[in-house]
Write an enzyme that holds these catalytic residues in place. Structure first.
Site, PDB file in Angstrom:
ATOM      1  N   SER A  27       5.110  -6.880  -0.841  1.00 47.67           N
ATOM      2  CA  SER A  27       5.013  -7.029   0.617  1.00 47.67           C
ATOM      3  C   SER A  27       5.562  -8.381   1.030  1.00 47.67           C
ATOM      4  O   SER A  27       5.522  -9.334   0.257  1.00 47.67           O
ATOM      5  CB  SER A  27       3.544  -7.021   1.065  1.00 47.67           C
ATOM      6  OG  SER A  27       2.950  -5.767   0.886  1.00 47.67           O
ATOM      7  N   THR A  82       0.841  -1.204   0.000  1.00 49.99           N
ATOM      8  CA  THR A  82       0.000   0.000   0.000  1.00 49.99           C
ATOM      9  C   THR A  82       0.872   1.248   0.000  1.00 49.99           C
ATOM     10  O   THR A  82       0.677   2.164  -0.814  1.00 49.99           O
ATOM     11  CB  THR A  82      -0.928   0.004   1.239  1.00 49.99           C
ATOM     12  OG1 THR A  82      -1.796  -1.125   1.152  1.00 49.99           O
ATOM     13  CG2 THR A  82      -1.744   1.284   1.329  1.00 49.99           C
ATOM     14  N   THR A 118      12.304   5.119  11.693  1.00 46.11           N
ATOM     15  CA  THR A 118      13.219   4.051  12.119  1.00 46.11           C
ATOM     16  C   THR A 118      12.895   2.759  11.388  1.00 46.11           C
ATOM     17  O   THR A 118      11.729   2.348  11.332  1.00 46.11           O
ATOM     18  CB  THR A 118      13.102   3.851  13.646  1.00 46.11           C
ATOM     19  OG1 THR A 118      13.404   5.088  14.279  1.00 46.11           O
ATOM     20  CG2 THR A 118      14.041   2.768  14.133  1.00 46.11           C
ATOM     21  N   HIS A 172       4.160 -10.121   3.677  1.00 46.52           N
ATOM     22  CA  HIS A 172       3.149 -10.984   4.309  1.00 46.52           C
ATOM     23  C   HIS A 172       2.301 -11.773   3.319  1.00 46.52           C
ATOM     24  O   HIS A 172       1.537 -12.652   3.721  1.00 46.52           O
ATOM     25  CB  HIS A 172       2.261 -10.160   5.255  1.00 46.52           C
ATOM     26  CG  HIS A 172       1.234  -9.306   4.581  1.00 46.52           C
ATOM     27  ND1 HIS A 172      -0.090  -9.683   4.465  1.00 46.52           N
ATOM     28  CD2 HIS A 172       1.332  -8.100   3.970  1.00 46.52           C
ATOM     29  CE1 HIS A 172      -0.764  -8.727   3.837  1.00 46.52           C
ATOM     30  NE2 HIS A 172       0.076  -7.760   3.523  1.00 46.52           N
ATOM     31  N   CYS A 229     -14.830  -8.640  -0.396  1.00 49.74           N
ATOM     32  CA  CYS A 229     -13.516  -8.229  -0.846  1.00 49.74           C
ATOM     33  C   CYS A 229     -13.332  -6.723  -0.796  1.00 49.74           C
ATOM     34  O   CYS A 229     -12.300  -6.221  -0.397  1.00 49.74           O
ATOM     35  CB  CYS A 229     -13.312  -8.665  -2.285  1.00 49.74           C
ATOM     36  SG  CYS A 229     -11.856  -9.640  -2.449  1.00 49.74           S
ATOM     37  N   ASN A 243      -5.187  -9.732  -7.426  1.00 51.78           N
ATOM     38  CA  ASN A 243      -5.393 -10.365  -6.131  1.00 51.78           C
ATOM     39  C   ASN A 243      -6.766 -11.000  -5.975  1.00 51.78           C
ATOM     40  O   ASN A 243      -6.975 -11.787  -5.064  1.00 51.78           O
ATOM     41  CB  ASN A 243      -5.172  -9.344  -5.011  1.00 51.78           C
ATOM     42  CG  ASN A 243      -5.930  -8.059  -5.246  1.00 51.78           C
ATOM     43  OD1 ASN A 243      -5.755  -7.397  -6.272  1.00 51.78           O
ATOM     44  ND2 ASN A 243      -6.795  -7.689  -4.316  1.00 51.78           N
TER      45      ASN A 243
HETATM   46  C1  LIG Z   1      -2.257  -7.301  -0.516  1.00 47.64           C
HETATM   47  C2  LIG Z   1      -2.100  -6.438  -1.700  1.00 47.64           C
HETATM   48  C3  LIG Z   1      -1.781  -5.075  -1.570  1.00 47.64           C
HETATM   49  C4  LIG Z   1      -1.635  -4.401  -0.218  1.00 47.64           C
HETATM   50  O1  LIG Z   1      -0.539  -4.899   0.477  1.00 47.64           O
HETATM   51  P1  LIG Z   1      -0.311  -4.437   1.992  1.00 47.64           P
HETATM   52  O2  LIG Z   1       0.873  -5.222   2.426  1.00 47.64           O
HETATM   53  O3  LIG Z   1      -1.548  -4.818   2.723  1.00 47.64           O
HETATM   54  O4  LIG Z   1      -0.094  -2.980   1.993  1.00 47.64           O
HETATM   55  C5  LIG Z   1      -1.635  -4.340  -2.713  1.00 47.64           C
HETATM   56  N1  LIG Z   1      -1.781  -4.893  -3.923  1.00 47.64           N
HETATM   57  C6  LIG Z   1      -2.075  -6.194  -4.087  1.00 47.64           C
HETATM   58  C7  LIG Z   1      -2.202  -6.756  -5.463  1.00 47.64           C
HETATM   59  C8  LIG Z   1      -2.251  -7.005  -2.975  1.00 47.64           C
HETATM   60  O5  LIG Z   1      -2.544  -8.285  -3.141  1.00 47.64           O
END
Ligand SMILES: *Cc1c(COP(=O)(O)O)cnc(C)c1O
Length: 386
Positions: free
Chosen positions: A200, A74, A241, A202, A327, A152
């Site tokens: 990201s 994001t 930081t 995660h 979603c 996504n």
């Molecule tokens: C999950 C996702 C985001 C957002 O990622 P964050 O780590 O939550 O900020 C943006 N773009 C796509 C395609 C995603 O799958």
């Protein structure tokens, strides 16, 4: 088998145990601030950050100095769009698609309010954009094109290598949101000539709240205006930081992917295909959303005809999935992606997204097939439609 079955890996993934292990020393021992260059606590932290930067960079075929750590995709998307737009004077046109993540769409809408002009490219029923159309809308005032690497919601994979070629030929910047692609498919910036890439940790078994923006080194230097002003970390582009434990975890999750993603993706794709075949075998009135082939190996998004989706989800509480309506965080319009591929209201609302991951088993998939099929049949027999 443990319930509920987790099939929402496009939202986030369970951090790998090895990732958590790799993070712990940076909470317990090496807790210094990487910017504190006067003592060993700071040195330990900054050396961890810099070796993580090398691992993150090399995973996507980049150089360490091309990686800026952020809080996630994001933020990276915001920095890419607003940062470039604010830094560049004359050009004021941005091109993106109708099916981007809200962090692109809402950043673009913000820029529209600031006086920039934005083209939102439409997609076909598979979620694909038309490259000729893209090329034709690029004009002398176009600053940047932003097209995600993989969607996504419906998993559609975009031809980012070709888009980068078009952009470079036309002399405009190319940004891609690769949050879903990293770890799920090959992504090599030696081949893909993108200028900016967001991702990201995660979404790939790493910690939440950490991500990166790749900014290609070229001359003349690509200029960005920072979103945060402060101590000037990350080459003045991202003050604050550095989150050392999360950065260590980010590197670890990519190290695991480097070694295991090829075999893992084969296994996950086989499970996804098994889920897809099973549901289509057991039920009629099922529609596949997304591209039949150019689709993420862990994605299955379907619409189910003649069933009340809220009642269905009520029946499926032991399976963690996401729906077209949920979603967009419960927005009454439903998913902007499913709308963009042309789904009518009944199919748009009655959609389920399965996102498979590292920890799923064949047993879980077979359980899911039988639970979905059973619940749909019961609701249809009772005539509970909408
Ligand atoms: C999950 C996702 C985001 C957002 O990622 P964050 O780590 O939550 O900020 C943006 N773009 C796509 C395609 C995603 O799958």
């Amino acid at each position: 088998m443990k319930l509920p079955v987790y099939l929402d890996n496009h939202s986030t993934t369970r951090p790998d145990k090895r990732v958590i292990e790799a993070m712990l020393p940076y909470f317990n021992e090496h807790y210094g601030n990487p910017s504190s260059q006067g003592h060993p606590f700071g040195w330990a932290a900054s050396s961890a950050v810099e070796s993580a930067r090398e691992i993150v960079a090399s995973f996507i075929g980049a150089k360490p100095e091309e990686i800026i750590f952020t809080s996630g995709t994001t933020e990276s998307n915001n920095l890419a769009l607003k940062g470039v737009a604010l830094a560049v004077g004359k050009r004021n046109h941005i091109i993106t698609t109708q099916v981007e993540h809200p962090s692109i769409l809402n950043a673009a809408r913000f820029l529209e309010k600031m006086g920039y002009s934005v083209t939102y490219l439409p997609v076909d029923r598979f979620g694909m954009i038309d490259l000729e159309r893209l090329e034709n809308v690029i004009s002398d005032s176009t600053l940047m094109v932003s097209v995600m690497t993989a969607n996504n919601e419906i998993g559609t994979i975009y031809p980012v290598e070709e888009i980068a070629v078009i952009c470079s030929k036309k002399g405009v910047l190319f940004h891609t949101d690769a949050a879903q692609a990293i770890g799920r498919m090959e992504f090599d910036l030696n081949r893909i000539q993108a200028d900016l890439v967001s991702f990201s940790a995660h979404k790939n078994y790493g910690p939440k709240g950490i991500g990166a923006l790749f900014i290609r080194r070229k001359s003349p230097r690509l200029k960005l205006t920072p979103l945060f002003h402060g101590g000037g970390q990350e080459k003045e582009l991202r003050s604050g930081t550095l989150n050392t434990p999360a950065i260590a975890g980010f590197a670890k999750c990519l190290e695991i992917s480097r070694l295991e993603m090829e075999s893992e993706n084969k296994r996950i794709k086989a499970l996804r295909d098994r889920l897809q075949e099973g549901i289509f075998r057991e039920l009629d009135g099922i529609y596949l959303n997304g591209h039949p082939e150019k689709r993420l190996i862990n994605n299955l998004n379907i619409s189910i005809k003649n069933v009340n989706i809220d009642r269905l989800l009520g029946e499926l509480r032991d399976i963690a999935v996401s729906t077209g309506s949920a979603c967009a965080s419960g927005s009454p319009e439903g998913s902007h992606v499913l709308r963009a591929i042309g789904l009518e209201n009944d199919l748009l609302r009655a959609s389920i997204r399965f996102g498979l991951g590292r920890l799923n088993t064949e047993e879980e998939i077979d359980y899911t097939i039988s639970r979905v099929a059973g619940a749909v049949k019961i609701l249809r027999d009772k005539g509970i439609r909408d």
